[in-house]
Scaffold this active site. Structure first.
Site, PDB file in Angstrom:
ATOM      1  N   CYS A  52     -45.029 -27.595 -12.412  1.00 22.10           N
ATOM      2  CA  CYS A  52     -44.756 -27.098 -13.770  1.00 22.10           C
ATOM      3  C   CYS A  52     -43.695 -27.932 -14.497  1.00 22.10           C
ATOM      4  O   CYS A  52     -43.607 -27.887 -15.720  1.00 22.10           O
ATOM      5  CB  CYS A  52     -44.352 -25.635 -13.730  1.00 22.10           C
ATOM      6  SG  CYS A  52     -45.658 -24.572 -13.102  1.00 22.10           S
ATOM      7  N   HIS A  64     -40.778 -24.323 -20.544  1.00 25.69           N
ATOM      8  CA  HIS A  64     -42.042 -24.169 -19.819  1.00 25.69           C
ATOM      9  C   HIS A  64     -42.464 -22.711 -19.942  1.00 25.69           C
ATOM     10  O   HIS A  64     -41.649 -21.800 -19.787  1.00 25.69           O
ATOM     11  CB  HIS A  64     -41.847 -24.559 -18.354  1.00 25.69           C
ATOM     12  CG  HIS A  64     -42.983 -24.121 -17.479  1.00 25.69           C
ATOM     13  ND1 HIS A  64     -44.292 -24.394 -17.794  1.00 25.69           N
ATOM     14  CD2 HIS A  64     -43.018 -23.401 -16.334  1.00 25.69           C
ATOM     15  CE1 HIS A  64     -45.079 -23.870 -16.862  1.00 25.69           C
ATOM     16  NE2 HIS A  64     -44.323 -23.252 -15.972  1.00 25.69           N
ATOM     17  N   ASN A  98     -49.683 -19.499 -18.137  1.00 27.29           N
ATOM     18  CA  ASN A  98     -48.927 -20.623 -17.580  1.00 27.29           C
ATOM     19  C   ASN A  98     -49.902 -21.777 -17.340  1.00 27.29           C
ATOM     20  O   ASN A  98     -50.751 -21.700 -16.461  1.00 27.29           O
ATOM     21  CB  ASN A  98     -48.260 -20.183 -16.275  1.00 27.29           C
ATOM     22  CG  ASN A  98     -47.433 -21.286 -15.632  1.00 27.29           C
ATOM     23  OD1 ASN A  98     -47.520 -22.449 -16.017  1.00 27.29           O
ATOM     24  ND2 ASN A  98     -46.634 -20.910 -14.648  1.00 27.29           N
TER      25      ASN A  98
HETATM   26  N1  ACO Z   1     -51.723  -6.059 -11.625  1.00 32.20           N
HETATM   27  C1  ACO Z   1     -51.262  -4.882 -11.214  1.00 32.20           C
HETATM   28  N2  ACO Z   1     -50.388  -4.730 -10.201  1.00 32.20           N
HETATM   29  C2  ACO Z   1     -49.949  -5.857  -9.617  1.00 32.20           C
HETATM   30  C3  ACO Z   1     -50.387  -7.135  -9.999  1.00 32.20           C
HETATM   31  C4  ACO Z   1     -51.308  -7.198 -11.048  1.00 32.20           C
HETATM   32  N3  ACO Z   1     -51.774  -8.374 -11.519  1.00 32.20           N
HETATM   33  N4  ACO Z   1     -49.766  -8.061  -9.238  1.00 32.20           N
HETATM   34  C5  ACO Z   1     -48.964  -7.387  -8.390  1.00 32.20           C
HETATM   35  N5  ACO Z   1     -49.081  -6.066  -8.618  1.00 32.20           N
HETATM   36  C6  ACO Z   1     -48.393  -4.981  -7.924  1.00 32.20           C
HETATM   37  C7  ACO Z   1     -47.914  -5.357  -6.559  1.00 32.20           C
HETATM   38  O1  ACO Z   1     -48.946  -5.260  -5.613  1.00 32.20           O
HETATM   39  C8  ACO Z   1     -46.795  -4.375  -6.337  1.00 32.20           C
HETATM   40  O2  ACO Z   1     -47.371  -3.145  -5.944  1.00 32.20           O
HETATM   41  P1  ACO Z   1     -46.625  -2.235  -4.845  1.00 32.20           P
HETATM   42  O3  ACO Z   1     -45.315  -1.866  -5.444  1.00 32.20           O
HETATM   43  O4  ACO Z   1     -47.570  -1.087  -4.700  1.00 32.20           O
HETATM   44  O5  ACO Z   1     -46.500  -3.094  -3.627  1.00 32.20           O
HETATM   45  C9  ACO Z   1     -46.210  -4.181  -7.735  1.00 32.20           C
HETATM   46  O6  ACO Z   1     -47.222  -4.643  -8.652  1.00 32.20           O
HETATM   47  C10 ACO Z   1     -44.954  -4.966  -7.956  1.00 32.20           C
HETATM   48  O7  ACO Z   1     -45.152  -6.292  -7.469  1.00 32.20           O
HETATM   49  P2  ACO Z   1     -44.047  -7.394  -7.603  1.00 32.20           P
HETATM   50  O8  ACO Z   1     -44.579  -8.688  -7.088  1.00 32.20           O
HETATM   51  O9  ACO Z   1     -42.781  -6.889  -7.016  1.00 32.20           O
HETATM   52  O10 ACO Z   1     -43.907  -7.447  -9.183  1.00 32.20           O
HETATM   53  P3  ACO Z   1     -42.854  -8.184 -10.056  1.00 32.20           P
HETATM   54  O11 ACO Z   1     -42.200  -7.228 -10.944  1.00 32.20           O
HETATM   55  O12 ACO Z   1     -41.986  -9.108  -9.258  1.00 32.20           O
HETATM   56  O13 ACO Z   1     -43.788  -9.084 -10.981  1.00 32.20           O
HETATM   57  C11 ACO Z   1     -44.513 -11.369 -11.136  1.00 32.20           C
HETATM   58  C12 ACO Z   1     -44.625 -10.057 -10.392  1.00 32.20           C
HETATM   59  C13 ACO Z   1     -44.992 -11.159 -12.570  1.00 32.20           C
HETATM   60  C14 ACO Z   1     -45.378 -12.425 -10.453  1.00 32.20           C
HETATM   61  C15 ACO Z   1     -43.035 -11.809 -11.164  1.00 32.20           C
HETATM   62  O14 ACO Z   1     -42.499 -11.787  -9.858  1.00 32.20           O
HETATM   63  C16 ACO Z   1     -42.874 -13.185 -11.727  1.00 32.20           C
HETATM   64  O15 ACO Z   1     -43.088 -13.404 -12.914  1.00 32.20           O
HETATM   65  N6  ACO Z   1     -42.434 -14.162 -10.912  1.00 32.20           N
HETATM   66  C17 ACO Z   1     -42.329 -15.516 -11.373  1.00 32.20           C
HETATM   67  C18 ACO Z   1     -43.572 -16.188 -10.993  1.00 32.20           C
HETATM   68  C19 ACO Z   1     -44.011 -17.257 -11.929  1.00 32.20           C
HETATM   69  O16 ACO Z   1     -43.793 -17.254 -13.119  1.00 32.20           O
HETATM   70  N7  ACO Z   1     -44.687 -18.228 -11.354  1.00 32.20           N
HETATM   71  C20 ACO Z   1     -45.270 -19.259 -12.114  1.00 32.20           C
HETATM   72  C21 ACO Z   1     -45.108 -20.536 -11.428  1.00 32.20           C
HETATM   73  S1  ACO Z   1     -43.466 -20.981 -11.332  1.00 32.20           S
HETATM   74  C22 ACO Z   1     -43.035 -21.377 -12.803  1.00 32.20           C
HETATM   75  O17 ACO Z   1     -43.840 -21.854 -13.547  1.00 32.20           O
HETATM   76  C23 ACO Z   1     -41.640 -21.160 -13.172  1.00 32.20           C
END
Ligand code: ACO
Length: 325
Positions: free
Chosen positions: A115, A252, A282
């Site tokens: 990224c 980004h 993204n």
């Molecule tokens: N739809 C519904 N529920 C979902 C989904 C979805 N798409 N994905 C995960 N869940 C659920 C999980 O299973 C979990 O359920 P549980 O509590 O029953 O176990 C719950 O939602 C919470 O999951 P978390 O992973 O803890 O959710 P979080 O609030 O951390 O959000 C996310 C997840 C959006 C991926 C966040 O961690 C994030 O944005 N991280 C950064 C990742 C990123 O941007 N990566 C891109 C590449 S790196 C970059 O470019 C910087």
């Protein structure tokens, strides 16, 4: 004191026609528009058609950037393409673009920093131009991340999209002051210890397959804001520029929450932040040049503006660049 600067002459973008909304995704995996919007700010993303390769997206963005610059491929002597989704393991996507543009002169190569790839590519091209070895560069970010996704994994497949963006840089004499147009400073960082937090579980040298994207979302989130703000502060420290001096912050586009938290920590006002993640998702290395092209096209970014770019991604890699447009 005279010094060469890499001045942005033009920019361009290309997005595949097919738009996939959050409600389309909810037909594939157990998710909802509400969950995706609340956690990421993403509402839709573009997905490449079967016959649209990364190099094709890159070529279209490059052509748009050349038109914007009022130049042709004959004027370019360097093509750097940032991508983690090349058409082939080799040759480089950049050489495919070079051939498609009808160029048989100059040099073309790919750069892979996930990224952060576009900022790494911009910094690399800047070194070539300011050394005097090359005169005009096409710097491209192009991705078909839809082909790396595990479409059964709701924790990753909702986050990414396809697209390409490009800028044309030209070496120009400046005075060596912050009033010069062009790239004023770049800061690149990486730390390979974080591989397992964001990676693709395949490759020619290991599994001999392409593999799928795997991510520990919470861990990425936890590191992102600190790394982004550190590297932007490096740019502030080096130049003496402050958050108030910035005209546009073009981050980004991974996640609206990461962008908002970074801008807030840096003291950058929300109305200076360019956001496209809501409609592009993204797009990895393509996200910054796509956002630049959007903000140019709607008249926000103008000549003379101070534009701060930043990115963070797999590796981890993270980077910033300050440009006077
Ligand atoms: N739809 C519904 N529920 C979902 C989904 C979805 N798409 N994905 C995960 N869940 C659920 C999980 O299973 C979990 O359920 P549980 O509590 O029953 O176990 C719950 O939602 C919470 O999951 P978390 O992973 O803890 O959710 P979080 O609030 O951390 O959000 C996310 C997840 C959006 C991926 C966040 O961690 C994030 O944005 N991280 C950064 C990742 C990123 O941007 N990566 C891109 C590449 S790196 C970059 O470019 C910087």
């Amino acid at each position: 004191m005279f010094r060469l600067r890499s001045v942005v002459r033009g920019c361009g973008a290309y997005l595949p026609e097919r738009v996939m909304t959050n409600s389309d995704l909810s037909q594939l995996v157990e998710t909802s528009d509400e969950w995706i919007v609340q956690r990421t700010g993403i509402r839709a993303r573009h997905i490449a058609a079967e016959d649209e390769t990364t190099s094709l997206l890159a070529e279209k963005a490059a052509r748009a950037a050349l038109v914007d610059a009022g130049l042709t491929a004959d004027d370019i002597d360097l093509v750097v393409c940032a991508t983690s989704t090349p058409d082939y393991t080799f040759p480089a996507t950049a050489t495919q673009v070079q051939a498609a543009l009808g160029m048989t002169h100059g040099a073309a190569f790919d750069l892979q920093a996930v990224c952060s790839g576009f900022v790494f590519a911009l910094a690399t091209a800047d070194k070539f131009l300011t050394s005097g070895s090359h005169r005009r560069a096409l710097v491209i970010g192009a991705e078909t991340f839809s082909r790396l996704l595990d479409w059964n994994d709701r924790t990753t497949c909702v986050l990414f999209g396809d697209g390409a963006g490009a800028v044309v840089l030209e070496a120009e004499e400046g005075k060596g002051t912050l009033e010069d147009r062009g790239v004023l400073t770049t800061h690149l960082r990486s730390d390979g210890r974080h591989r397992s937090k964001l990676f693709v579980d395949g490759g020619p040298g290991s599994t001999r397959t392409v593999g799928h994207l795997r991510m520990e979302g919470r861990e990425v989130f936890r590191h992102a804001v600190g790394m982004i703000t550190d590297v932007v502060e490096d740019a502030f420290r080096t130049t003496g520029v402050t958050a108030d001096d910035i005209t546009w912050f073009v981050p980004h586009q991974a996640n609206k929450r990461i962008i908002d938290a970074s801008a807030q920590k840096l003291g950058i006002a929300p109305d200076k932040v360019v956001i496209t993640v809501d409609r592009h998702g993204n797009t990895s290395a393509a996200s910054i040049p796509l956002a630049l092209a959007a903000a140019r096209a709607d008249g926000r970014i103008r000549q003379g503006d101070l534009v701060m770019l930043e990115a963070m991604g797999g590796g981890f890699t993270w980077a910033s660049a300050l440009i006077r447009w």
